[in-house]
Design a protein around this motif. Structure first.
Motif, PDB file in Angstrom:
ATOM      1  N   THR A  41       0.062 -12.866 -10.111  1.00  0.00           N
ATOM      2  CA  THR A  41      -0.131 -13.663  -8.898  1.00  0.00           C
ATOM      3  C   THR A  41       1.048 -14.616  -8.684  1.00  0.00           C
ATOM      4  O   THR A  41       1.561 -14.749  -7.567  1.00  0.00           O
ATOM      5  CB  THR A  41      -1.452 -14.449  -8.982  1.00  0.00           C
ATOM      6  N   GLU A  45       3.770 -14.567  -5.493  1.00  0.00           N
ATOM      7  CA  GLU A  45       4.071 -15.724  -4.640  1.00  0.00           C
ATOM      8  C   GLU A  45       5.569 -16.038  -4.636  1.00  0.00           C
ATOM      9  O   GLU A  45       6.153 -16.304  -3.584  1.00  0.00           O
ATOM     10  CB  GLU A  45       3.282 -16.946  -5.102  1.00  0.00           C
ATOM     11  N   ARG A  48       7.568 -13.328  -2.867  1.00  0.00           N
ATOM     12  CA  ARG A  48       7.347 -13.454  -1.416  1.00  0.00           C
ATOM     13  C   ARG A  48       8.171 -14.616  -0.851  1.00  0.00           C
ATOM     14  O   ARG A  48       8.718 -14.516   0.242  1.00  0.00           O
ATOM     15  CB  ARG A  48       5.857 -13.659  -1.116  1.00  0.00           C
ATOM     16  N   ASN A  49       8.271 -15.701  -1.586  1.00  0.00           N
ATOM     17  CA  ASN A  49       9.101 -16.826  -1.119  1.00  0.00           C
ATOM     18  C   ASN A  49      10.555 -16.408  -0.939  1.00  0.00           C
ATOM     19  O   ASN A  49      11.202 -16.815   0.032  1.00  0.00           O
ATOM     20  CB  ASN A  49       9.017 -17.998  -2.094  1.00  0.00           C
ATOM     21  N   SER A  95       3.116 -25.777   3.707  1.00  0.00           N
ATOM     22  CA  SER A  95       3.839 -24.535   3.973  1.00  0.00           C
ATOM     23  C   SER A  95       4.721 -24.716   5.193  1.00  0.00           C
ATOM     24  O   SER A  95       4.337 -25.377   6.158  1.00  0.00           O
ATOM     25  CB  SER A  95       2.859 -23.388   4.224  1.00  0.00           C
ATOM     26  N   GLY A  99       1.989 -19.173   5.845  1.00  0.00           N
ATOM     27  CA  GLY A  99       1.223 -19.004   4.619  1.00  0.00           C
ATOM     28  C   GLY A  99       0.232 -20.134   4.397  1.00  0.00           C
ATOM     29  O   GLY A  99       0.174 -21.102   5.155  1.00  0.00           O
ATOM     30  N   HIS A 102       0.050 -22.113  -0.980  1.00  0.00           N
ATOM     31  CA  HIS A 102      -0.328 -22.087  -2.386  1.00  0.00           C
ATOM     32  C   HIS A 102       0.768 -21.491  -3.258  1.00  0.00           C
ATOM     33  O   HIS A 102       0.597 -21.395  -4.465  1.00  0.00           O
ATOM     34  CB  HIS A 102      -1.609 -21.275  -2.588  1.00  0.00           C
ATOM     35  N   GLY A 103       1.889 -21.085  -2.678  1.00  0.00           N
ATOM     36  CA  GLY A 103       2.927 -20.360  -3.400  1.00  0.00           C
ATOM     37  C   GLY A 103       3.484 -21.110  -4.582  1.00  0.00           C
ATOM     38  O   GLY A 103       3.225 -20.759  -5.736  1.00  0.00           O
TER      39      GLY A 103
END
Length: 140
Positions: A41, A45, A48-49, A95, A99, A102-103
């Motif tokens: 997880t 994240e 994806r960032n 964010s 999103g 929570h990244g």
């Protein structure tokens, strides 16, 4: 599964590859399902960032010994614009995209160690580590 490697993050499919790669690395290193899910997880994240904010970057991983423990270390690196307010970026729910925010904060909570270095000149490097739990012998 190799105990170290590099993967370029430049597309959404690379995020899936990063997840799959780290799931295999974590499982081979000896993590259980819960910790493997946490690591995957966090990787999702952070990958994806890179894709959202820098477009291109890399994920490097290695499994190594640190003292008497084994640790999985994963480094995300990009040459993007950097994070202008790191304290704010680490707040849960914050964010600058669509999103849920929570990244970074989520990744920080799921890992044992979390380091971030960012600037407009050099981009962003995030290093995360998770220690393989020690197995306690049952003598009884």
């Amino acid at each position: 599964m190799s105990e170290e490697g590099v993967l370029e993050i430049a597309s959404e499919s690379d995020i899936v590859t990063a997840r799959t790669t780290i799931r295999n690395v974590a499982s081979t290193a000896g993590f259980g399902l819960t910790d493997t899910t946490r690591i995957v997880t966090a990787v999702s994240e952070l990958a994806r960032n890179i894709y959202l904010y820098a477009e291109v970057g890399t994920m490097r991983w290695r499994v190594r010994s640190k003292g008497s423990q084994r640790v999985v270390e994963i480094v995300f690196d990009d040459d993007g614009p950097g994070i202008s307010d790191i304290d704010r970026a680490l707040e849960e729910g914050y964010s600058t995209s669509s999103g849920m925010g929570h990244g970074l904060s989520g990744a920080q909570k799921m890992m044992d160690e979390f380091e971030i270095d960012t600037s407009a000149e050099t981009g962003t490097t995030v290093t995360i580590r998770k220690y393989v739990p020690r197995v306690v012998a049952n003598d009884g």
